[in-house]
Design an enzyme around this catalytic site. Structure first.
Site, PDB file in Angstrom:
ATOM      1  N   ARG A   1      39.768 -50.714  -6.106  1.00 15.94           N
ATOM      2  CA  ARG A   1      41.192 -50.965  -5.998  1.00 15.94           C
ATOM      3  C   ARG A   1      41.597 -52.188  -6.823  1.00 15.94           C
ATOM      4  O   ARG A   1      42.650 -52.194  -7.459  1.00 15.94           O
ATOM      5  CB  ARG A   1      41.542 -51.184  -4.527  1.00 15.94           C
ATOM      6  CG  ARG A   1      42.985 -51.523  -4.279  1.00 15.94           C
ATOM      7  CD  ARG A   1      43.302 -51.479  -2.791  1.00 15.94           C
ATOM      8  NE  ARG A   1      44.675 -51.830  -2.554  1.00 15.94           N
ATOM      9  CZ  ARG A   1      45.101 -53.076  -2.415  1.00 15.94           C
ATOM     10  NH1 ARG A   1      44.254 -54.070  -2.482  1.00 15.94           N
ATOM     11  NH2 ARG A   1      46.375 -53.327  -2.215  1.00 15.94           N
TER      12      ARG A   1
ATOM     13  N   TYR B   1      15.195 -26.865  -1.836  1.00 19.55           N
ATOM     14  CA  TYR B   1      16.191 -27.590  -2.609  1.00 19.55           C
ATOM     15  C   TYR B   1      15.491 -28.337  -3.748  1.00 19.55           C
ATOM     16  O   TYR B   1      15.904 -28.282  -4.904  1.00 19.55           O
ATOM     17  CB  TYR B   1      16.939 -28.578  -1.698  1.00 19.55           C
ATOM     18  CG  TYR B   1      18.017 -29.357  -2.405  1.00 19.55           C
ATOM     19  CD1 TYR B   1      19.312 -28.865  -2.495  1.00 19.55           C
ATOM     20  CD2 TYR B   1      17.732 -30.583  -3.004  1.00 19.55           C
ATOM     21  CE1 TYR B   1      20.305 -29.572  -3.159  1.00 19.55           C
ATOM     22  CE2 TYR B   1      18.700 -31.293  -3.672  1.00 19.55           C
ATOM     23  CZ  TYR B   1      19.989 -30.793  -3.746  1.00 19.55           C
ATOM     24  OH  TYR B   1      20.964 -31.493  -4.413  1.00 19.55           O
TER      25      TYR B   1
ATOM     26  N   CYS C   1      12.617 -76.289  34.040  1.00 20.74           N
ATOM     27  CA  CYS C   1      11.655 -76.882  34.977  1.00 20.74           C
ATOM     28  C   CYS C   1      10.550 -77.686  34.316  1.00 20.74           C
ATOM     29  O   CYS C   1       9.738 -78.302  35.001  1.00 20.74           O
ATOM     30  CB  CYS C   1      11.047 -75.795  35.859  1.00 20.74           C
ATOM     31  SG  CYS C   1       9.812 -74.792  35.007  1.00 20.74           S
TER      32      CYS C   1
ATOM     33  N   GLU D   1      37.748 -44.067   1.005  1.00 29.92           N
ATOM     34  CA  GLU D   1      36.975 -45.261   1.338  1.00 29.92           C
ATOM     35  C   GLU D   1      35.488 -44.978   1.193  1.00 29.92           C
ATOM     36  O   GLU D   1      34.982 -43.996   1.734  1.00 29.92           O
ATOM     37  CB  GLU D   1      37.281 -45.640   2.796  1.00 29.92           C
ATOM     38  CG  GLU D   1      36.968 -47.065   3.134  1.00 29.92           C
ATOM     39  CD  GLU D   1      38.143 -47.996   2.859  1.00 29.92           C
ATOM     40  OE1 GLU D   1      39.098 -47.597   2.139  1.00 29.92           O
ATOM     41  OE2 GLU D   1      38.096 -49.131   3.354  1.00 29.92           O
TER      42      GLU D   1
ATOM     43  N   LYS E   1      41.006 -46.002  10.277  1.00 35.23           N
ATOM     44  CA  LYS E   1      41.017 -47.022   9.218  1.00 35.23           C
ATOM     45  C   LYS E   1      39.576 -47.473   9.007  1.00 35.23           C
ATOM     46  O   LYS E   1      39.033 -48.264   9.768  1.00 35.23           O
ATOM     47  CB  LYS E   1      41.911 -48.198   9.587  1.00 35.23           C
ATOM     48  CG  LYS E   1      42.094 -49.146   8.415  1.00 35.23           C
ATOM     49  CD  LYS E   1      43.205 -50.139   8.654  1.00 35.23           C
ATOM     50  CE  LYS E   1      43.535 -50.951   7.402  1.00 35.23           C
ATOM     51  NZ  LYS E   1      42.392 -51.578   6.774  1.00 35.23           N
TER      52      LYS E   1
END
Ligand code: IVH
Length: 696
Positions: free
Chosen positions: A144, A38, A435, A183, A123
């Site tokens: 948003r 790649y 202690c 999202e 969600k």
């Protein structure tokens, strides 16, 4: 064909290959090409673009690295508003029924009418994005914002490998304009790795770096990062779940009738779509989905705060419409929040069964992860200081699944208060809060431990079980349950109390038959005649196992000699290094531990003491070496063998107890530390000299 045309053809082919393999790798998690291959294709494309800069299009796979830092973000008006979603008030699984009932009513369905089909989604706990594609190419990514106007974050979003820069599929079937919504979030493992890097930077003195409190926060920070080069180093992921503006193509473009089909379309265009996504018919199937995902929640590689139910049919969605910016056709059904804010009332230190000291925040009660939490662990001193948690601070508390609640961090506003208004910085007490024995932290360890093992109330049960174990005093019948019972009834506080238990007391215990009581009395009596190694092992001194106990007994012969030996004398014992020597010394320096030993002897616990029989001291016994760097002729392993053969200890890290550091080429931090501590540094020749001298 001109050379430029050649280059264009090759670049186009490379670009397609790279897009395909990136999708296989990042979205489908099914790579077909080794990384090195790649990289080769990638570098070839970079070279072509360097030669012909006009080939460098915005959707080229080379353009994921981000551009120039920005002064701020441009505002974007969303063509189709980004709505919010109503949260179902009933948090129990049954809450799904209320949503189904409302939908049915609005659609005018009779009670015995057909079931409504829904799509159930996760969600995700991240940030909503609108991704605009024109002619299939990503041209704009926006947050948003208030739903009407968001911020343009295209540069940063280009660095998200899971977001296609060009939509996959037949060009003719791709709408001229389409907006895909979803999202952007950070996986938990990416979040942990990012924070580990952040901690390293902070440790290296980079003052402007910070540790993120949760994946959502880290994702939000990355999306709103003005420098795209930094954003590129914050690993983000993406899930698609909705459609914004779309203009149909001239012919044959997608015009899906259901949300489910749109989700399939997003996947075909190259977006990740959560595999849990499922169709459901009626309330019963919604409830089942809520329950299934609730069970899977903690095992998912990312955070979710609930599930979302959407009416599947686009036509029914249209009929249902909106109320005050929330669609009637969708609802969020949450799970109990796993993080909440609350106040630290106090920081206490708890002592575990094995003597480990743990700082615990006492909290104003808060409902988190489905239960009311009043205590949360701060893990240890370093963590508490790193998070800088103080009494009076507002903190984020997290409880996921059955995991012990923990303090994730201090709310930034709370941490920003002037120092004078905050509580003191936490320090671990140097005495056990239970202690009063010394609390010690060994080198390289994060935890402090109480050294009063024989006396400390927190460690009673553990100490008694260890003392009674088969390889120690071998008191048959004195197991878990009985020890629990005896300690809880306050019949035993320290080991000598064992030998004061009479038949009547034992037989009077719940579920104790006379015969068993008699057997235990006999076993206790029989255990009094023991051996020094068993007794030493039975005391439960940290790091003193059976074989060390045997060596100690052989070397010193008598218990008093062991108890009074200096660290240097202990180091002469075969197989005892600085850690064990120090642990023994600390243990016998605690007056309470010695008292217990004396009382045990007074109770009649006895053994045959022998004469000291130290193994022929080797020339380098008691000396500790550390080896670092590359030595000119010996491997580190060979050098270690030689030194150990001469009786020296070879430790892994430099401390003030190190006698010599053998440093080869490219010695790093160990050399610095040795110099700082004034430890003698020698080279291989010096080491061989010492070995040779020792052999004479
Ligand atoms: S749909 C018209 N689906 O929750 C409905 N939202 O208040 C628009 N979210 O801002 C949202 N997962 O950030 C939808 N599968 C999902 C979602 C989801 C997370 C977020 C999103 C949105 C908020 C809704």
């Amino acid at each position: 064909m001109t050379p430029r045309e050649d280059a264009l053809r090759e670049a186009t082919r490379l670009s397609e290959q790279l897009h395909r393999h990136a999708h296989l790798y990042y979205v489908l998690d099914a790579p077909e090409l080794p990384d090195a291959e790649y990289d080769k294709l990638f570098r070839r494309l970079q070279a072509l673009e360097a030669e012909y800069p006009d080939l460098r299009t915005p959707d080229s796979p080379t353009q994921r690295v981000g551009g120039q830092p920005l002064d701020g973000f441009a505002k974007v008006r969303h063509k189709v508003p980004m709505l919010s979603i109503r949260t179902e008030t009933d948090i129990t699984p049954a809450g799904a029924s209320a949503f189904d009932a409302r939908v049915r009513k609005e659609l005018g369905l009779a009670e015995d009418g057909p079931q409504v089909t829904y799509v159930c989604e996760l969600k995700f706990d991240g940030l909503a994005l609108n991704l605009r594609y024109e002619q299939g190419v990503l041209v704009q990514a926006a947050t948003r914002g208030d739903g009407e106007i968001g911020e343009e974050v295209t540069q940063n979003i280009r660095t998200v490998q899971q977001i296609p820069l060009r939509l996959h599929g037949e060009a003719s079937a791709i709408p001229p304009v389409v907006e895909v919504r979803g999202e952007v979030y950070m996986r938990r493992d990416d979040f942990d790795a990012l924070n580990a890097r952040q901690r390293e930077k902070i440790a290296a003195g980079q003052k402007n770096e910070k540790v993120f409190v949760n994946p959502r926060n880290a994702a939000a920070g990355a999306v709103r990062q003005l420098d795209p080069a930094i954003a590129a180093q914050r690993p983000l992921s993406f899930f698609a779940y909705g459609l914004g503006e779309v203009t149909p193509p001239a012919e044959g473009g997608p015009d899906h009738a259901t949300q489910f089909d749109w989700l399939q379309q997003f996947a075909a265009w190259g977006f990740p779509v959560a595999q849990q996504t499922a169709r459901a018919r009626g309330a019963i199937e919604l409830i089942a989905f809520h329950e299934t995902i609730g069970r899977q929640r903690d095992g998912l590689p990312y955070d979710i705060d609930g599930v979302v139910y959407k009416v599947d049919s686009v036509e029914e969605q249209r009929r249902l419409g909106f109320v005050s910016r929330e669609p009637r056709w969708a609802v969020a059904h949450k799970y109990p929040a796993q993080e909440q804010l609350t106040e630290v009332l106090a920081i206490e230190v708890q002592v575990g069964r094995t003597g480990k000291l743990t700082p615990v925040a006492k909290l104003a009660p808060v409902f988190v992860g489905g239960v009311t939490v009043t205590n949360a662990t701060l893990h240890n001193e370093d963590e508490t200081r790193r998070k800088d948690v103080r009494v009076g601070d507002t903190v984020i508390v997290r409880r996921a699944g059955d995991v012990i609640p923990e303090v994730v961090g201090v709310l930034p506003e709370s941490a920003a208060r002037p120092d004078a208004e905050r509580g003191p910085v936490f320090t671990m007490p140097r005495q056990c809060p239970v202690c009063g024995s010394d609390a010690v932290r060994e080198e390289g360890e994060v935890d402090y431990r109480c050294s009063g093992g024989l006396f400390c109330a927190a460690q009673r049960k553990e100490a008694i079980l260890h003392f009674a174990a088969r390889r120690a005093l071998d008191i048959e019948g004195l197991g878990d349950k009985l020890v629990e019972q005896l300690v809880d009834a306050d019949l035993i506080r320290t080991l000598p109390d064992l030998y004061k238990l009479g038949f009547t007391t034992l037989a009077g215990l719940d579920r104790m038959a006379d015969k068993s009581a008699r057997n235990i009395v006999d076993a206790l009596e029989a255990s009094k005649k023991t051996t020094l190694p068993r007794f030493l092992f039975g005391l439960g001194v940290r790091h003193v196992g059976e074989s060390t106990a045997k060596e100690l007994a052989r070397h010193f012969g008598k218990l008093d000699a062991v108890m009074d030996a200096s660290e240097a004398q202990l180091l002469e014992v075969e197989d005892i290094g600085p850690v064990v020597a120090s642990s023994l010394r600390t243990f016998f320096d605690q007056p309470h531990n010695r008292e217990v030993v004396e009382q045990l002897r007074a109770c009649g616990v006895h053994w045959e003491e022998g004469e000291p029989a130290p193994r022929a001291a080797k020339p380098l016994s008691g000396k500790t070496f550390v080896i670092t760097g590359t030595l000119p002729t010996l491997s580190r392993e060979e050098a270690k063998e030689k030194l150990e053969g001469a009786g020296a200890k070879v430790a892994g890290s430099v401390s003030k107890k190190t006698d010599y550091l053998v440093a080869g080429a490219e010695a790093g931090s160990k050399l610095d530390k040795a110099n700082a501590l004034g430890v003698q540094v020698i080279d291989e020749a010096g080491m061989l000299g010492i070995l040779g001298g020792a052999a004479d």
